[in-house]
Write a protein that holds these residues in place. Structure first.
Motif, PDB file in Angstrom:
ATOM      1  N   ASP A   1      42.526  40.899  53.790  1.00 37.59           N
ATOM      2  CA  ASP A   1      43.303  41.114  55.020  1.00 37.59           C
ATOM      3  C   ASP A   1      42.466  41.858  56.055  1.00 37.59           C
ATOM      4  OD1 ASP A   1      45.430  39.864  53.839  1.00 37.59           O
ATOM      5  OD2 ASP A   1      46.445  41.712  53.218  1.00 37.59           O
TER       6      ASP A   1
ATOM      7  N   LYS B   1      48.229  47.094  35.008  1.00 39.11           N
ATOM      8  CA  LYS B   1      48.168  47.887  36.233  1.00 39.11           C
ATOM      9  C   LYS B   1      46.795  47.781  36.889  1.00 39.11           C
ATOM     10  CE  LYS B   1      51.606  51.385  34.945  1.00 39.11           C
ATOM     11  NZ  LYS B   1      51.833  52.828  34.637  1.00 39.11           N
TER      12      LYS B   1
ATOM     13  N   GLU C   1      43.753  43.313  42.149  1.00 37.91           N
ATOM     14  CA  GLU C   1      44.241  42.214  42.982  1.00 37.91           C
ATOM     15  C   GLU C   1      44.671  42.719  44.349  1.00 37.91           C
ATOM     16  OE1 GLU C   1      45.032  38.334  43.992  1.00 37.91           O
ATOM     17  OE2 GLU C   1      44.024  39.136  42.218  1.00 37.91           O
ATOM     18  N   GLU C   2      45.338  43.897  44.376  1.00 37.45           N
ATOM     19  CA  GLU C   2      45.767  44.489  45.633  1.00 37.45           C
ATOM     20  C   GLU C   2      44.555  44.851  46.500  1.00 37.45           C
ATOM     21  OE1 GLU C   2      48.776  45.193  47.086  1.00 37.45           O
ATOM     22  OE2 GLU C   2      49.623  43.880  45.556  1.00 37.45           O
ATOM     23  N   ILE C   3      43.552  45.410  45.820  1.00 42.31           N
ATOM     24  CA  ILE C   3      42.346  45.777  46.577  1.00 42.31           C
ATOM     25  C   ILE C   3      41.686  44.540  47.166  1.00 42.31           C
ATOM     26  CG2 ILE C   3      40.023  46.700  46.320  1.00 42.31           C
ATOM     27  CD1 ILE C   3      41.157  48.666  44.258  1.00 42.31           C
ATOM     28  N   ARG C   4      41.602  43.475  46.370  1.00 41.26           N
ATOM     29  CA  ARG C   4      41.005  42.237  46.891  1.00 41.26           C
ATOM     30  C   ARG C   4      41.810  41.706  48.081  1.00 41.26           C
ATOM     31  NH1 ARG C   4      40.044  41.096  41.312  1.00 41.26           N
ATOM     32  NH2 ARG C   4      41.994  39.914  41.204  1.00 41.26           N
ATOM     33  N   ASN C   5      43.143  41.747  47.933  1.00 42.78           N
ATOM     34  CA  ASN C   5      44.004  41.261  49.033  1.00 42.78           C
ATOM     35  C   ASN C   5      43.811  42.110  50.282  1.00 42.78           C
ATOM     36  OD1 ASN C   5      45.026  39.230  47.397  1.00 42.78           O
ATOM     37  ND2 ASN C   5      46.781  40.467  46.723  1.00 42.78           N
ATOM     38  N   MET C   6      43.712  43.461  50.064  1.00 48.50           N
ATOM     39  CA  MET C   6      43.527  44.344  51.209  1.00 48.50           C
ATOM     40  C   MET C   6      42.198  44.067  51.890  1.00 48.50           C
ATOM     41  SD  MET C   6      45.012  47.947  49.706  1.00 48.50           S
ATOM     42  CE  MET C   6      44.469  48.850  51.146  1.00 48.50           C
ATOM     43  N   ARG C   7      41.179  43.855  51.060  1.00 50.11           N
ATOM     44  CA  ARG C   7      39.876  43.549  51.639  1.00 50.11           C
ATOM     45  C   ARG C   7      39.893  42.234  52.412  1.00 50.11           C
ATOM     46  NH1 ARG C   7      35.675  45.208  46.773  1.00 50.11           N
ATOM     47  NH2 ARG C   7      35.867  47.509  47.062  1.00 50.11           N
TER      48      ARG C   7
ATOM     49  N   GLU D   1      44.631  45.361  36.622  1.00 49.16           N
ATOM     50  CA  GLU D   1      44.482  44.030  37.211  1.00 49.16           C
ATOM     51  C   GLU D   1      45.265  43.909  38.511  1.00 49.16           C
ATOM     52  OE1 GLU D   1      45.638  41.306  34.210  1.00 49.16           O
ATOM     53  OE2 GLU D   1      43.764  41.505  33.050  1.00 49.16           O
ATOM     54  N   PHE D   2      46.483  44.511  38.504  1.00 53.69           N
ATOM     55  CA  PHE D   2      47.305  44.472  39.722  1.00 53.69           C
ATOM     56  C   PHE D   2      46.626  45.222  40.858  1.00 53.69           C
ATOM     57  CE2 PHE D   2      50.556  46.479  42.378  1.00 53.69           C
ATOM     58  CZ  PHE D   2      51.207  45.357  42.863  1.00 53.69           C
ATOM     59  N   LEU D   3      46.056  46.427  40.526  1.00 54.05           N
ATOM     60  CA  LEU D   3      45.368  47.211  41.545  1.00 54.05           C
ATOM     61  C   LEU D   3      44.140  46.472  42.075  1.00 54.05           C
ATOM     62  CD1 LEU D   3      45.559  50.802  40.010  1.00 54.05           C
ATOM     63  CD2 LEU D   3      46.795  49.932  42.009  1.00 54.05           C
TER      64      LEU D   3
END
Length: 240
Positions: A200, A186, A192-198, A188-190
């Motif tokens: 974007d 979880k 990764e999501e934060i990196r993707n959001m940043r 790592e997933f979060l």
């Protein structure tokens, strides 16, 4: 030594005396011990007492007394002593009694009856003792079996408890590791999501910046070609 037995006098066993005076055989033996303790004499065959009529009267005196039994026993002993001293000097011992009984069928019959009764009582006692010993052996054997069963049960229970505890600890360990792995996934997933959001957001910011830049360039270009006041007002509004 006693010598007051009369010719053809009947002899009694302890069991017969008990039946005649209405007491238990153990009580008759106890009263006999009290009399002997105070000096009274019985005819004996080894350790076995042989009673005559005067002995039965002594037992009755002990039975019916209201005084301490030892005091009554002493009185009975004194009467026996006086009777022996006043009697004739004919020495009659138990072997003589047996010898006379061989000449007198009635006396022989009485003595044989006494011996038969005592033998029957002894056999009954031996039978009871054998039964008691048999019951005791059975009880001891059962206790040993119960002890073995309890020991085995305790050992098995302890082994099962230890095994169950090991299984439970292993399950808890596996569950903890599983939860830890899930939390790690979880996290790592979060991340990764934060990196993707940043990424974007940076892209949005970059697009917006590019757009604003192009817009300024266009506005600047148009301001040269059109009245300055119009495009300055438009630029002011866009920046606001």
């Amino acid at each position: 030594m006693r010598h007051d037995i009369r010719p053809n006098e009947r002899a009694y066993s302890t069991k017969e005396v008990a039946e005649e005076v209405g007491l238990a055989t153990t009580t008759v033996r106890k009263y006999g011990q009290i009399l002997e303790r105070n000096g009274y004499e019985f005819f004996k065959d080894g350790d076995r007492r042989i009673f005559v009529r005067s002995d039965i009267e002594a037992i009755i005196a002990i039975r019916d007394t209201e005084k301490p039994k030892d005091d009554t026993a002493k009185e009975v002993m004194e009467k026996q002593k006086a009777r022996l001293e006043e009697g004739n000097e004919t020495s009659v011992t138990l072997p003589d009694t047996y010898d006379n009984s061989l000449q007198d069928p009635n006396q022989l019959k009485d003595l044989l009856k006494v011996l038969a009764n005592e033998l029957a009582a002894t056999n009954e006692m031996n039978t009871q003792l054998r039964n008691d010993v048999s019951h005791l052996k059975t009880a001891v054997s059962q206790l040993q079996q119960d002890h073995h069963a309890i020991s085995s049960g305790v050992g098995n229970f302890s082994q099962k408890t230890h095994t169950n505890m090991e299984k439970l600890m292993e399950q808890q360990k596996n569950q903890y590791e599983s939860l830890l792995e899930q939390e790690k996934e979880k996290s790592e997933f979060l991340l990764e999501e934060i990196r993707n959001m940043r990424e974007d957001q940076n892209k949005e910011w970059q697009l917006q910046s590019d757009f604003n830049k192009r817009l300024e360039e266009n506005v600047h270009k148009e301001s040269i070609e059109k009245p300055k006041g119009f495009w300055a007002k438009l630029l002011f509004l866009l920046r606001k």
